[in-house]
Enzyme design. Sequence first.
Site, short mmCIF file in Angstrom:
data_model
loop_
_atom_site.label_atom_id
_atom_site.label_comp_id
_atom_site.label_asym_id
_atom_site.label_seq_id
_atom_site.Cartn_x
_atom_site.Cartn_y
_atom_site.Cartn_z
N LEU A 188 -20.02 -17.40 -38.53
CA LEU A 188 -19.95 -17.16 -40.01
C LEU A 188 -21.59 -17.26 -40.36
O LEU A 188 -22.24 -18.15 -39.90
CB LEU A 188 -19.52 -18.48 -40.42
CG LEU A 188 -17.72 -18.56 -40.22
CD1 LEU A 188 -17.16 -19.78 -41.06
CD2 LEU A 188 -17.27 -17.16 -40.74
N ASN A 207 -11.21 -25.05 -39.69
CA ASN A 207 -11.02 -24.33 -38.40
C ASN A 207 -10.11 -25.30 -37.49
O ASN A 207 -9.99 -26.52 -37.60
CB ASN A 207 -12.43 -24.58 -37.64
CG ASN A 207 -12.37 -23.59 -36.14
OD1 ASN A 207 -11.71 -22.54 -36.22
ND2 ASN A 207 -12.84 -24.35 -35.26
N HIS A 244 -9.35 -26.19 -33.56
CA HIS A 244 -9.92 -25.99 -32.41
C HIS A 244 -8.90 -26.72 -31.44
O HIS A 244 -8.53 -27.85 -31.67
CB HIS A 244 -11.18 -26.85 -32.38
CG HIS A 244 -11.88 -26.75 -31.04
ND1 HIS A 244 -12.69 -25.68 -30.69
CD2 HIS A 244 -12.08 -27.84 -30.00
CE1 HIS A 244 -13.17 -25.75 -29.57
NE2 HIS A 244 -12.51 -27.13 -28.96
C1 GRF Z 1 -6.11 -20.82 -30.80
O1 GRF Z 1 -5.97 -21.44 -29.60
C2 GRF Z 1 -7.18 -21.63 -31.88
O2 GRF Z 1 -7.26 -22.99 -31.41
C3 GRF Z 1 -8.49 -21.05 -31.46
O3 GRF Z 1 -8.19 -19.76 -31.06
C4 GRF Z 1 -6.73 -19.44 -30.66
C5 GRF Z 1 -6.04 -18.55 -31.62
O4 GRF Z 1 -5.05 -18.09 -31.25
N1 GRF Z 1 -9.31 -21.33 -32.23
P1 GRF Z 1 -4.11 -17.53 -32.38
O5 GRF Z 1 -4.60 -16.11 -32.76
O6 GRF Z 1 -3.87 -18.27 -33.55
O7 GRF Z 1 -2.88 -16.72 -31.67
#
Ligand code: GRF
Length: 212
Positions: free
Chosen positions: A94, A108, A110
């Site tokens: 970002l 976010n 994670h």
């Molecule tokens: C997820 O594992 C999230 O934690 C990470 O990226 C992935 C995104 O998956 N930041 P999606 O596009 O929501 O299926």
Amino acid sequence: MLKLTVLVSGGGTNLQAIIDAINDGRIKNAGIVRVISSKDNVKALDRAAKAGIETRVVSKKSFDSTEDFNSALISAIDEPGTDLIVLAGFLTVLPPELVRKYENRIINIHPSLIPSFCGVGFYGLKVHEEALKRGVRITGATVHFVDEGCDSGPIILQKAVNVLPGDTPEILQKRVMEEAEWKILPEAIDLIAGDRVRVENGKVLIGKAEEK
Ligand code: GRF
């Protein structure tokens, strides 16, 4: 109503979890005003379109400079009057000015228990590969506010998930999504929409519904 702009780059399963939670009332007082993808032709865009949500693609490679990309991204977020930016698998860094402008208004998800397996280079399957390599018995997911560092902002919610014998990175990734990510991301949005979250001295305090 809290206006959400959700930023995606891929499958959009976390976006779907938010859409479902809004539709079935687990998230109250919030709505998605726009989905922005860093990539064209990703499933997240189909999910948004199917839910009748306006979409934009803002891809770094279609701009001549980082400055141009940054200002296009910021305008795409500002335009619908965004209250909260939700990073749901957004794989582009970002702009620092965006992070400053939306201080404590960007979250976010994670896929680990921060501060384990996070920071630069820890995204996607890599996170789960490293957790398995280290032999941890428990991993999980974290929803946090975004600051100018990498995965270093105030933690809002975390949920633990067991690592089981025979896990591969793919199996573990799926379990972390199903048991943790798809639950705590909508929960965090509902808490914020209910005005129950504040940040004090770099830590998140969660108040009761009637408190502020
Ligand atoms: C997820 O594992 C999230 O934690 C990470 O990226 C992935 C995104 O998956 N930041 P999606 O596009 O929501 O299926």
